[in-house]
Write an enzyme that holds these catalytic residues in place. Structure first.
Site, PDB file in Angstrom:
ATOM      1  N   THR A   8       0.827  -1.207   0.000  1.00  0.00           N
ATOM      2  CA  THR A   8       0.000   0.000   0.000  1.00  0.00           C
ATOM      3  C   THR A   8       0.855   1.249   0.000  1.00  0.00           C
ATOM      4  O   THR A   8       1.963   1.245   0.527  1.00  0.00           O
ATOM      5  CB  THR A   8      -0.955   0.029   1.219  1.00  0.00           C
ATOM      6  OG1 THR A   8      -1.776   1.198   1.137  1.00  0.00           O
ATOM      7  CG2 THR A   8      -0.215   0.053   2.537  1.00  0.00           C
ATOM      8  N   ARG A   9       0.308   2.301  -0.596  1.00  0.00           N
ATOM      9  CA  ARG A   9       0.933   3.626  -0.543  1.00  0.00           C
ATOM     10  C   ARG A   9       0.166   4.532   0.410  1.00  0.00           C
ATOM     11  O   ARG A   9       0.515   5.691   0.565  1.00  0.00           O
ATOM     12  CB  ARG A   9       0.938   4.262  -1.946  1.00  0.00           C
ATOM     13  CG  ARG A   9       1.885   3.611  -2.901  1.00  0.00           C
ATOM     14  CD  ARG A   9       1.990   4.424  -4.187  1.00  0.00           C
ATOM     15  NE  ARG A   9       3.214   4.123  -4.890  1.00  0.00           N
ATOM     16  CZ  ARG A   9       3.408   3.053  -5.633  1.00  0.00           C
ATOM     17  NH1 ARG A   9       2.439   2.184  -5.789  1.00  0.00           N
ATOM     18  NH2 ARG A   9       4.569   2.839  -6.227  1.00  0.00           N
ATOM     19  N   ASP A  70      -7.714  -3.722  -0.029  1.00  0.00           N
ATOM     20  CA  ASP A  70      -8.569  -2.884  -0.858  1.00  0.00           C
ATOM     21  C   ASP A  70      -9.820  -2.614  -0.036  1.00  0.00           C
ATOM     22  O   ASP A  70     -10.443  -3.543   0.478  1.00  0.00           O
ATOM     23  CB  ASP A  70      -8.908  -3.522  -2.199  1.00  0.00           C
ATOM     24  CG  ASP A  70      -9.283  -2.438  -3.210  1.00  0.00           C
ATOM     25  OD1 ASP A  70      -8.424  -1.584  -3.490  1.00  0.00           O
ATOM     26  OD2 ASP A  70     -10.433  -2.411  -3.677  1.00  0.00           O
TER      27      ASP A  70
HETATM   28  P1  ITT Z   1      -3.477   1.583  -1.817  1.00  0.00           P
HETATM   29  O1  ITT Z   1      -4.254   1.093  -3.021  1.00  0.00           O
HETATM   30  O2  ITT Z   1      -2.078   1.989  -2.137  1.00  0.00           O
HETATM   31  O3  ITT Z   1      -3.562   0.643  -0.658  1.00  0.00           O
HETATM   32  P2  ITT Z   1      -5.594   3.567  -1.694  1.00  0.00           P
HETATM   33  O4  ITT Z   1      -5.876   4.728  -0.773  1.00  0.00           O
HETATM   34  O5  ITT Z   1      -5.628   3.860  -3.174  1.00  0.00           O
HETATM   35  O6  ITT Z   1      -4.179   2.949  -1.288  1.00  0.00           O
HETATM   36  P3  ITT Z   1      -7.900   1.856  -1.956  1.00  0.00           P
HETATM   37  O7  ITT Z   1      -7.832   1.808  -3.436  1.00  0.00           O
HETATM   38  O8  ITT Z   1      -8.206   0.592  -1.198  1.00  0.00           O
HETATM   39  O9  ITT Z   1      -6.541   2.390  -1.320  1.00  0.00           O
HETATM   40  O10 ITT Z   1      -8.949   2.974  -1.557  1.00  0.00           O
HETATM   41  C1  ITT Z   1      -9.440   3.014  -0.278  1.00  0.00           C
HETATM   42  C2  ITT Z   1     -10.096   4.352  -0.011  1.00  0.00           C
HETATM   43  O11 ITT Z   1     -11.254   4.124   0.803  1.00  0.00           O
HETATM   44  C3  ITT Z   1      -9.173   5.234   0.821  1.00  0.00           C
HETATM   45  O12 ITT Z   1      -8.390   6.081   0.013  1.00  0.00           O
HETATM   46  C4  ITT Z   1     -10.176   5.993   1.688  1.00  0.00           C
HETATM   47  O13 ITT Z   1     -10.677   7.084   0.950  1.00  0.00           O
HETATM   48  C5  ITT Z   1     -11.287   4.979   1.892  1.00  0.00           C
HETATM   49  N1  ITT Z   1     -11.056   4.211   3.130  1.00  0.00           N
HETATM   50  C6  ITT Z   1     -10.646   2.908   3.248  1.00  0.00           C
HETATM   51  N2  ITT Z   1     -10.493   2.565   4.522  1.00  0.00           N
HETATM   52  C7  ITT Z   1     -10.804   3.654   5.242  1.00  0.00           C
HETATM   53  C8  ITT Z   1     -10.817   3.941   6.623  1.00  0.00           C
HETATM   54  O14 ITT Z   1     -10.433   3.054   7.508  1.00  0.00           O
HETATM   55  N3  ITT Z   1     -11.194   5.159   6.993  1.00  0.00           N
HETATM   56  C9  ITT Z   1     -11.565   6.085   6.100  1.00  0.00           C
HETATM   57  N4  ITT Z   1     -11.558   5.925   4.783  1.00  0.00           N
HETATM   58  C10 ITT Z   1     -11.180   4.704   4.346  1.00  0.00           C
END
Ligand code: ITT
Length: 203
Positions: A8-9, A70
């Site tokens: 993850t980033r 994800d």
């Molecule tokens: P990686 O793919 O690099 O892991 P990302 O931020 O792009 O990072 P995702 O594609 O899984 O990850 O998108 C998840 C999004 O959902 C994240 O950017 C948040 O906006 C939201 N999200 C996920 N978990 C959350 C949490 O615990 N609290 C608040 N928002 C969350």
């Protein structure tokens, strides 16, 4: 387990996952520890597909067992959106502030009592040998009309956790890590590590 790459980033995710895995894995690294870590194109229709894709690419690139998360927010009144598009709800490179502003706007006419939502997290674990496992967590709540709290990341300030009087951003890291969608998925992953006797300590 000696070494694990968390693909993850997202700094918020790695912060939470590292705290959850403390003591079970000797060395946890993430995308930021590599100069040229591959950028996975998240074109899956489901959290499962995207999590698997990220974990597979990370395992292939590093030669290490890889974990990918994800996750996202599903809002009933928005037919499950933003869902797998949570990170880019307000555009390809949108940040948390723009995504949250759009969520407030889209929900402004949704009445109290119709603001049900859930955070969903799918964690994929992939080994270089090709073993693949998925673990899921889900927590329900209500979308707030304005942000509350400074903790967490992403949509946390707009998510009132069911059974609590507080938003996810008003919880401490320890509290969030006891109940969250991510904590549930990582908890199931940790149980799997224990079952497979892949953890270091016997507790
Ligand atoms: P990686 O793919 O690099 O892991 P990302 O931020 O792009 O990072 P995702 O594609 O899984 O990850 O998108 C998840 C999004 O959902 C994240 O950017 C948040 O906006 C939201 N999200 C996920 N978990 C959350 C949490 O615990 N609290 C608040 N928002 C969350």
């Amino acid at each position: 387990m000696k070494e694990l790459i968390v693909a993850t980033r997202n700094k918020g995710k790695i912060h939470e996952i590292a705290a959850l895995l403390a003591g079970l894995v000797d060395q946890v690294s993430c995308a930021a520890d590599y100069a040229d870590f591959p950028e996975t194109i998240e074109d899956g229709a489901t959290f499962e597909e995207n999590a698997l894709k990220k974990a597979r690419e990370a395992a292939r690139f590093t030669g290490l067992p890889a974990l990918a998360d994800d996750s996202g927010l599903t809002v009933d009144a928005l037919d499950g959106c933003p869902g797998v598009f949570s990170a880019r709800f307000a555009g390809e490179h949108a940040g948390d502030a723009a995504n949250n502003a759009l969520l407030v706007e889209k929900c402004q006419n949704v009445p109290e009592g119709r603001r049900q939502a859930a955070f969903v997290c799918v964690v994929a674990f992939v080994t270089p040998e090709g073993d693949e496992r998925l673990f899921t967590g889900r927590i329900s709540g209500q979308i707030l009309s304005s942000a509350r709290g400074e903790g967490g990341f992403g949509y946390d300030p707009l998510f009132l956790v069911d059974g609590f009087e507080r938003s996810m951003a008003e919880l401490t890291l320890e509290e969030k890590n006891r109940i969250s969608h991510r904590a549930q998925a990582i908890g199931a992953f940790m149980e799997y590590l224990h079952t497979m006797e892949l953890v270091n300590n016997a507790d």
